[in-house]
Design a protein around this motif. Structure first.
Motif, PDB file in Angstrom:
ATOM      1  N   VAL A 109      -7.301  11.738   4.112  1.00  0.00           N
ATOM      2  CA  VAL A 109      -6.638  10.432   4.236  1.00  0.00           C
ATOM      3  C   VAL A 109      -5.680  10.229   3.063  1.00  0.00           C
ATOM      4  CG1 VAL A 109      -6.991   7.930   4.151  1.00  0.00           C
ATOM      5  CG2 VAL A 109      -8.470   9.330   5.592  1.00  0.00           C
ATOM      6  N   ALA A 157       3.862   7.703   3.240  1.00  0.00           N
ATOM      7  CA  ALA A 157       4.645   6.831   2.344  1.00  0.00           C
ATOM      8  C   ALA A 157       6.005   7.465   2.054  1.00  0.00           C
ATOM      9  CB  ALA A 157       3.876   6.602   1.031  1.00  0.00           C
ATOM     10  N   VAL A 160      -1.739   9.653   3.458  1.00  0.00           N
ATOM     11  CA  VAL A 160      -1.096   8.415   3.004  1.00  0.00           C
ATOM     12  C   VAL A 160       0.161   8.742   2.202  1.00  0.00           C
ATOM     13  CG1 VAL A 160      -1.332   6.502   1.356  1.00  0.00           C
ATOM     14  CG2 VAL A 160      -3.131   6.926   3.024  1.00  0.00           C
ATOM     15  N   ARG A 161       0.066   9.735   1.312  1.00  0.00           N
ATOM     16  CA  ARG A 161       1.229  10.105   0.500  1.00  0.00           C
ATOM     17  C   ARG A 161       2.378  10.611   1.361  1.00  0.00           C
ATOM     18  NH1 ARG A 161      -0.108  13.314  -4.660  1.00  0.00           N
ATOM     19  NH2 ARG A 161      -1.169  11.711  -5.863  1.00  0.00           N
ATOM     20  N   ARG A 207      -7.310   0.245   0.925  1.00  0.00           N
ATOM     21  CA  ARG A 207      -7.702   1.607   1.265  1.00  0.00           C
ATOM     22  C   ARG A 207      -9.103   1.637   1.879  1.00  0.00           C
ATOM     23  NH1 ARG A 207      -6.695   6.807  -0.669  1.00  0.00           N
ATOM     24  NH2 ARG A 207      -5.444   6.061  -2.410  1.00  0.00           N
ATOM     25  N   PHE A 263       0.834  -1.205   0.000  1.00  0.00           N
ATOM     26  CA  PHE A 263       0.000   0.000   0.000  1.00  0.00           C
ATOM     27  C   PHE A 263       0.869   1.256   0.000  1.00  0.00           C
ATOM     28  CE2 PHE A 263      -3.932   2.128   0.426  1.00  0.00           C
ATOM     29  CZ  PHE A 263      -3.749   3.185   1.289  1.00  0.00           C
ATOM     30  N   LEU A 264       1.890   1.288   0.869  1.00  0.00           N
ATOM     31  CA  LEU A 264       2.730   2.479   0.955  1.00  0.00           C
ATOM     32  C   LEU A 264       3.611   2.631  -0.286  1.00  0.00           C
ATOM     33  CD1 LEU A 264       3.713   2.443   4.743  1.00  0.00           C
ATOM     34  CD2 LEU A 264       2.063   3.918   3.588  1.00  0.00           C
ATOM     35  N   HIS A 289      -6.976  -0.733  -3.683  1.00  0.00           N
ATOM     36  CA  HIS A 289      -8.288  -0.138  -3.404  1.00  0.00           C
ATOM     37  C   HIS A 289      -8.945  -0.827  -2.211  1.00  0.00           C
ATOM     38  CE1 HIS A 289     -12.529   0.773  -3.705  1.00  0.00           C
ATOM     39  NE2 HIS A 289     -12.780  -0.494  -3.902  1.00  0.00           N
ATOM     40  N   ARG A 290      -8.872  -2.156  -2.163  1.00  0.00           N
ATOM     41  CA  ARG A 290      -9.509  -2.885  -1.057  1.00  0.00           C
ATOM     42  C   ARG A 290      -8.825  -2.584   0.267  1.00  0.00           C
ATOM     43  NH1 ARG A 290     -10.572  -8.591  -4.311  1.00  0.00           N
ATOM     44  NH2 ARG A 290     -12.104  -7.685  -5.739  1.00  0.00           N
ATOM     45  N   ILE A 337     -12.609   2.782  -7.670  1.00  0.00           N
ATOM     46  CA  ILE A 337     -11.189   2.923  -8.010  1.00  0.00           C
ATOM     47  C   ILE A 337     -10.988   4.177  -8.863  1.00  0.00           C
ATOM     48  CG2 ILE A 337      -9.307   1.926  -9.379  1.00  0.00           C
ATOM     49  CD1 ILE A 337     -10.239  -0.837  -8.408  1.00  0.00           C
ATOM     50  N   GLU A 345     -16.732  -1.623  -7.923  1.00  0.00           N
ATOM     51  CA  GLU A 345     -15.325  -1.494  -7.556  1.00  0.00           C
ATOM     52  C   GLU A 345     -14.592  -0.612  -8.576  1.00  0.00           C
ATOM     53  OE1 GLU A 345     -13.037  -5.231  -6.991  1.00  0.00           O
ATOM     54  OE2 GLU A 345     -12.977  -4.534  -4.907  1.00  0.00           O
ATOM     55  N   GLU A 385     -10.909   7.132  -6.693  1.00  0.00           N
ATOM     56  CA  GLU A 385      -9.611   7.281  -6.024  1.00  0.00           C
ATOM     57  C   GLU A 385      -8.570   7.851  -6.985  1.00  0.00           C
ATOM     58  OE1 GLU A 385     -10.545   3.517  -3.119  1.00  0.00           O
ATOM     59  OE2 GLU A 385      -8.874   3.352  -4.529  1.00  0.00           O
ATOM     60  N   GLU A 442      -9.965   3.183   5.408  1.00  0.00           N
ATOM     61  CA  GLU A 442     -10.898   4.302   5.586  1.00  0.00           C
ATOM     62  C   GLU A 442     -11.937   3.970   6.653  1.00  0.00           C
ATOM     63  OE1 GLU A 442     -12.498   5.474   1.812  1.00  0.00           O
ATOM     64  OE2 GLU A 442     -10.648   6.469   1.197  1.00  0.00           O
ATOM     65  N   ASN A 497      -3.592  -3.807 -13.117  1.00  0.00           N
ATOM     66  CA  ASN A 497      -4.974  -3.627 -12.698  1.00  0.00           C
ATOM     67  C   ASN A 497      -5.287  -4.423 -11.430  1.00  0.00           C
ATOM     68  OD1 ASN A 497      -7.340  -2.155 -13.466  1.00  0.00           O
ATOM     69  ND2 ASN A 497      -8.335  -4.148 -13.615  1.00  0.00           N
ATOM     70  N   TYR A 526       2.914   1.705  -3.237  1.00  0.00           N
ATOM     71  CA  TYR A 526       2.028   2.124  -4.341  1.00  0.00           C
ATOM     72  C   TYR A 526       1.854   3.634  -4.350  1.00  0.00           C
ATOM     73  CZ  TYR A 526      -2.106   2.084  -7.396  1.00  0.00           C
ATOM     74  OH  TYR A 526      -2.986   2.279  -8.420  1.00  0.00           O
ATOM     75  N   HIS A 527       1.870   4.245  -3.151  1.00  0.00           N
ATOM     76  CA  HIS A 527       1.573   5.668  -3.043  1.00  0.00           C
ATOM     77  C   HIS A 527       2.799   6.559  -3.013  1.00  0.00           C
ATOM     78  CE1 HIS A 527      -2.370   4.050  -1.901  1.00  0.00           C
ATOM     79  NE2 HIS A 527      -2.789   5.108  -2.554  1.00  0.00           N
ATOM     80  N   ARG A 586      -4.051  -2.460  -8.628  1.00  0.00           N
ATOM     81  CA  ARG A 586      -4.975  -1.354  -8.335  1.00  0.00           C
ATOM     82  C   ARG A 586      -6.130  -1.824  -7.458  1.00  0.00           C
ATOM     83  NH1 ARG A 586      -7.688   0.998 -13.371  1.00  0.00           N
ATOM     84  NH2 ARG A 586      -8.081   3.026 -12.479  1.00  0.00           N
ATOM     85  N   VAL A 587      -6.689  -2.981  -7.823  1.00  0.00           N
ATOM     86  CA  VAL A 587      -7.832  -3.516  -7.072  1.00  0.00           C
ATOM     87  C   VAL A 587      -7.407  -3.858  -5.642  1.00  0.00           C
ATOM     88  CG1 VAL A 587      -9.467  -5.429  -6.903  1.00  0.00           C
ATOM     89  CG2 VAL A 587      -9.027  -4.373  -9.119  1.00  0.00           C
TER      90      VAL A 587
END
Lengths: 201, 268
Positions: free
Chosen positions: B81, B89, B85-86, A181, A144-145, A178-179, B43, B39, B46, A185, A171, A147-148, A174-175
């Motif tokens: 958020v 990271a 996060v950025r 995140r 996750f980190l 997203h999950r 996405i 989904e 986002e 949240e 892709n 990716y960002h 990405r999915v």
């Protein structure tokens, strides 16, 4: 699960049974549908999205005795149609009373003031993020980190490289992100709610 | 692939409010009935948020994004958020980047490449990390690390009080010596004596006079040792050697004046 305001227990149970004969699955579908409707109302510019979602379910529950038996298939499109009408009514009300501090019959102002709890939000979000990241597995957190990270300079192609290293398509990455995140949240919303003494938007 | 891209474009138009009523209702109904499609829409939302944070949206798209997707407190929290996060990271990456000495591998080939560039008039390089932009990136990270309104890094932090003074000259006490682990952070608590500035900039020099980096936006605070200016630096930016840190007070008009100098040493 909290019974809907303005809806009797029997009406609520009837609505759940219409969504799915299995009570537990029905409860999950209800929650998912409620979240989806809130998102749709938000995109439509309705600031009282949660109230409108509840109104939608109230109306749907009232219809169950009338249409439930004869209706075949997934009731979701029917419920969406109700939500569509509720959204249009809500926006029409907001436009009608745009110039009033408070609408007639005590309807709330269409332009509520910014709630004071948004001050200092960045710091609280940051603290909750730190806490919630620790609830992920090491692998989830790392992906996750990574990716960002900023997609500039030496890090151009960061996400493409990350997907290649994991042996998955971009892709799929990405999915997966997203999950993660979405889970973060939800965790952060709970954390912020606890910090504020249970207040919600 | 073309069909998928067209679908993503349609979703993006919907999110920004450019769809007509019929299209909007089609997307919304599919959003509530089709989990996989839902989904995709989330996405895309986002991705839009990231484009907004990166400043990649046009003026019109920027306005539509703020109107439609930041209309509620919950949506604004989601943006907060995403921003957080950025930052997190970037800070975590700073703690785990390769050691500074690996930069030296680029200096000779970079110098040779620059000579070729001037000789042949070739402008484009690929894959070389230019020194200037790496330093700029490090200084941006340092600014985030030292922003008092943000959370401290979760990695190990080695804190030390540093008093002003030089290590040179007769009778001078040896400089503070630190040995931080590779993936940690060093927090220097710079003791202030009789200074009234509220905003500081620190410039870090290697002992041989080579400027390493600067840290802006530093604020003083009270501590056991008196009034201090805390400076957090990733250990990877402090390879073994002797350092001098010049602390400049920043005036309201932006001008600066040297307030104090500090010495410290990083051991192996």
């Amino acid at each position: 699960m909290v019974k809907q305001r303005g809806m009797t227990k029997e009406m609520f149970e009837g609505l759940l049974a219409w969504l799915d004969p299995d009570r537990e699955r029905a409860g999950q579908r209800y929650e998912e549908l409620r979240r989806s409707l809130i998102r749709i109302f938000t995109w439509r510019g309705c600031v009282d999205a949660e109230d409108l979602a509840d109104e939608t379910f109230n109306r749907a529950a009232e219809k169950v005795p009338e249409v439930g038996e004869s209706y075949s298939g997934d009731p979701t499109p029917y419920i969406y149609a109700i939500a569509n009408r509720v959204a249009k009514e809500g926006l029409r009300r907001a436009q009608l009373y745009e110039h009033f501090e408070e609408g007639p019959m005590g309807w709330p102002s269409p332009h509520p003031e910014e709630p004071p709890q948004e001050e200092g939000q960045a710091e609280r979000v940051s603290e909750c993020l730190k806490r919630c990241l620790q609830e992920l597995t090491d692998e989830q957190r790392s992906i996750f980190l990574r990716y960002h990270l900023e997609e500039t300079g030496p890090k151009i192609g960061n996400r493409k490289n990350l997907a290649a290293q994991l042996g998955i398509a971009q892709n799929t990455l990405r999915v997966r992100v997203h999950r993660t995140r979405a889970a973060l949240e939800e965790c952060i919303e709970r954390c912020l709610g606890q910090a504020a003494g249970g207040e919600t938007d | 692939m073309k069909a998928v891209n067209e679908e993503e474009r349609r979703i993006r138009r919907f999110l920004l409010g450019y769809s007509d009523e019929a299209e909007r209702e089609r997307v919304e109904e599919r959003f509530v009935t089709d989990r996989e499609y839902q989904e995709k829409v989330l996405i895309s939302e986002e991705d839009l948020m990231e484009d907004y944070l990166d400043g990649k949206l046009s003026d019109e798209e920027h306005r539509m994004f703020e109107t439609r997707l930041l209309a509620t407190p919950r949506q604004r929290r989601r943006l907060a958020v995403a921003r957080s996060v950025r930052e997190y990271a970037a800070i975590e990456a700073a703690a785990h980047s390769p050691p500074v000495s690996s930069r030296r591998r680029y200096i000779l080939p970079l110098a040779a490449a620059l000579l070729i560039c001037f000789g042949l008039g070739v402008v484009k390089f690929a894959g070389w990390p230019p020194w200037g932009s790496r330093r700029a990136a490090d200084e941006r990270l340092l600014e985030q690390l030292n922003d008092a309104s943000r959370a401290r890094p979760t990695a190990q932090i080695l804190s030390a009080v540093v008093r002003p003074g030089s290590s040179r000259g007769a009778g001078a006490s040896p400089p503070l010596s630190l040995s931080p682990p590779p993936d940690s952070f060093v927090e220097l608590l710079l003791v202030l004596v009789g200074d009234g500035h509220e905003n500081f900039r620190a410039v870090v020099w290697r002992a041989r006079g080579e400027e390493q980096f600067a840290v802006r936006g530093l604020r003083p605070r009270a501590a056991e040792a008196g009034k201090v200016v805390p400076v957090i630096i990733p250990a990877r930016l402090l390879p073994r050697g002797e350092y001098q840190l010049i602390l400049n007070g920043v005036n309201a008009d932006g001008s600066e004046g040297e307030v104090a100098a500090y010495s410290f040493e990083i051991g192996g």
